[in-house]
Design a protein around this motif. Structure first.
Motif, PDB file in Angstrom:
ATOM      1  N   TRP A  43      31.616  72.550  49.242  1.00  0.00           N
ATOM      2  CA  TRP A  43      31.672  74.014  49.217  1.00  0.00           C
ATOM      3  C   TRP A  43      31.955  74.472  47.799  1.00  0.00           C
ATOM      4  N   ALA A  74      25.147  79.010  47.071  1.00  0.00           N
ATOM      5  CA  ALA A  74      24.800  78.658  48.455  1.00  0.00           C
ATOM      6  C   ALA A  74      23.753  77.550  48.494  1.00  0.00           C
ATOM      7  N   ARG A  99      16.545  78.486  46.484  1.00  0.00           N
ATOM      8  CA  ARG A  99      17.347  77.470  47.138  1.00  0.00           C
ATOM      9  C   ARG A  99      16.433  76.400  47.725  1.00  0.00           C
ATOM     10  N   GLY A 111      27.075  74.234  49.992  1.00  0.00           N
ATOM     11  CA  GLY A 111      27.028  75.638  50.391  1.00  0.00           C
ATOM     12  C   GLY A 111      28.091  76.439  49.659  1.00  0.00           C
ATOM     13  N   SER A 112      28.087  77.742  49.881  1.00  0.00           N
ATOM     14  CA  SER A 112      29.018  78.621  49.178  1.00  0.00           C
ATOM     15  C   SER A 112      30.245  78.928  50.031  1.00  0.00           C
ATOM     16  N   ASP A 169      25.461  81.953  54.614  1.00  0.00           N
ATOM     17  CA  ASP A 169      24.156  81.864  53.940  1.00  0.00           C
ATOM     18  C   ASP A 169      23.518  80.486  54.048  1.00  0.00           C
ATOM     19  N   GLY A 216      22.869  76.469  53.254  1.00  0.00           N
ATOM     20  CA  GLY A 216      22.900  75.732  51.997  1.00  0.00           C
ATOM     21  C   GLY A 216      21.833  74.655  51.976  1.00  0.00           C
TER      22      GLY A 216
END
Ligand code: ADP
Ligand code: ASP
Ligand code: MG
Length: 452
Positions: A223, A227, A242, A280-281, A287, A289
């Motif tokens: 994390w 994202a 992405r 991911g964020s 959102d 990832g």
């Protein structure tokens, strides 16, 4: 089948109390996440590195005040800071005395002991944040688990010993119930003499993957503040896209060539034990990832562009290289002796040009080209050192057998001064060395022509 996930949160994800709370929500929402690896709060490691390099009293006081301010801001937001405040105060005192010692005589071992304190503090604070949300969390000093050699600043893990430590200390905690979370530090380990070591800057990703491996986890969840993994650094190219799924090999290549989102070594345990890695964020978990797995399809010719700044080009020339044997062997022996790993290399009849990567070096960020190393190289050849360079790597698949690639790239780069190109040795990348001040433009031009 294991159901365990190891989650890792980077510096910006644990920068302050509200960022930490977002992380706490992510881990408490997922019953599989039982092991959480944290970086130091954003900015802390840099401050500690500065202290470790030795500063005068005034400068030390200023830097320590900055460290204190970041920690204090988190303490201030806790409902009950009594217990953890005492521990943070102790650590701050310890930092002060280590920084005093570093101002007298800095050393790689002292540096690691100092910079590990950032992860110590973020994990202690995070345990309290979790407890205040009603979660069960135990703090573990990861140095009792991650065993390494004594290469301070860039230590290599001892996988066997780490496995034993994990079996003895982590597995019983996980087995005692099914909701206690283990909160521990990334980046750091311990050598056989009991001294603190670090795995190199950005090493928390690597720690998470190592722990996932010894715990036989089903995945590693990285994390961070983006994202997923993008076609290039979205800070440089806002239009970057992405990548939803990519292979271990592609991600490893990107990480190696500077995509900071993953530490280059992260994929080693993942590949070895076939553990999927998610990126991911922490600010926007909804959102989604990127999933990095063994063999996802499709595998496009152009996957991404990575950029690594702070490159050094060393050109070694020797007339005796002409028709001679052993020159390269000599050079590599000298470099190996100084623990320098060469990155890209091109050769001509009488010279060899190699790039060295400072960003991949020790945690202290010390110069790689020491006077001793240069002196040894000068015994076998003339040496020219160029700095202020950046390496742009185009990462993809079957690049060496796809027609027209060189033309596409050279056309795009017409306006730029490219110092060196490495093409053909790897099927997965083409590397170009450019002036640092042109690097972002080169990335943008390549991205526009190949990805947009
Ligand atoms: P953390 O502190 O969470 O470990 P890092 O700063 O080390 O985070 O890594 C995340 C950063 O990596 C992003 O903010 C982004 O600027 C950078 N980055 C570089 N290349 C890429 C890429 N291809 N995709 C996503 N992020 C990238
Ligand atoms: N705190 C360490 C660093 O800043 C490790 C990490 O963040 O991964 O390099
Ligand atoms: Mg990182």
């Amino acid at each position: 089948m294991s159901t365990l996930s190891v989650a890792k949160f980077g510096g910006t994800s644990v920068a302050n109390h509200s960022a930490m709370s977002a992380c706490a929500n992510i881990v408490t929402a997922d019953p599989n996440t039982r092991v959480v690896v944290l970086s130091a709060s954003a900015g802390i490691t840099n401050l500690l590195v500065a202290l470790a390099n030795g500063k005068d009293a005034e400068e030390r006081a200023k830097l320590i005040a900055e460290v204190r301010q970041i920690e204090e801001a988190i303490l201030a937001e806790l409902k009950d800071d009594s217990e953890v405040r005492t521990k943070i105060e102790e650590i701050l005192k310890h930092i002060e005395s280590l920084a005093d010692a570093a101002s007298v005589a800095a050393s790689p071992a002292l540096t690691d002991e100092l910079i590990c304190q950032g992860e110590m503090m973020s994990t202690l604070l995070f345990v309290q944040v979790l407890k205040e949300l009603g979660a069960k969390a135990v703090w573990v000093d990861v140095r009792t688990i991650v065993a390494t050699n004594s290469h301070f600043g860039k230590a290599a893990p001892d996988d066997e010993q780490t496995q034993k430590n994990s079996d003895a200390l982590l597995k019983p905690i996980l087995a005692q119930d099914n909701d206690t979370m283990i909160i521990t530090q990334g980046f750091i380990g311990r050598d056989p003499q009991g001294k603190t070591t670090t795995l190199g800057r950005g090493g928390s990703d690597y720690s998470a993957a190592l722990l996932a491996e010894v715990l036989n986890a089903k995945d590693v969840l990285i994390w961070t503040d983006v994202a997923g993994i993008y076609t290039t650094d979205p800070r440089i190219v806002p239009a970057a896209q992405r990548i939803d799924t990519m292979s271990f090999a592609e991600a490893a290549e990107m990480a190696t060539f500077g995509a900071k989102v993953l530490h280059p070594a992260t994929l080693l345990p993942a590949v070895r034990s076939n553990i999927p890695v998610f990126v991911g964020s922490s600010k926007a978990p909804q959102d989604g990832g990127t999933w990095v797995t063994k063999d996802p399809q499709p595998r496009p010719t152009f996957r991404a562009i990575a950029l690594r700044r702070d490159q050094t080009l060393v050109t070694l020339s020797s007339l005796s290289m002409l028709h001679a044997q052993g020159f390269l062997a000599n050079v590599f022996n000298i470099l190996a002796k100084h623990k320098i790993s060469v990155d890209t290399i091109t050769t001509s009849e009488v010279s060899v040009a190699l790039t060295l990567d400072k960003t991949g070096s020790a945690s202290s960020g010390a110069e790689m080209l020491s006077p001793e190393l240069l002196a040894e190289l000068r015994e076998v050849s003339s040496v020219k050192v160029d700095t202020g360079l950046s390496l742009v790597a185009l990462v993809g698949n079957d690049l060496h057998i796809t027609a027209g690639i060189a033309k596409q790239i050279f056309d795009t780069l017409e306006a730029y001064n490219v110092r060196m190109i490495s093409y053909g040795a790897s099927t997965n990348n083409i590397c170009m060395l450019v002036q640092s001040e042109q690097a972002d433009d080169v990335v943008r031009a390549l991205h526009l022509n190949l990805f947009e």
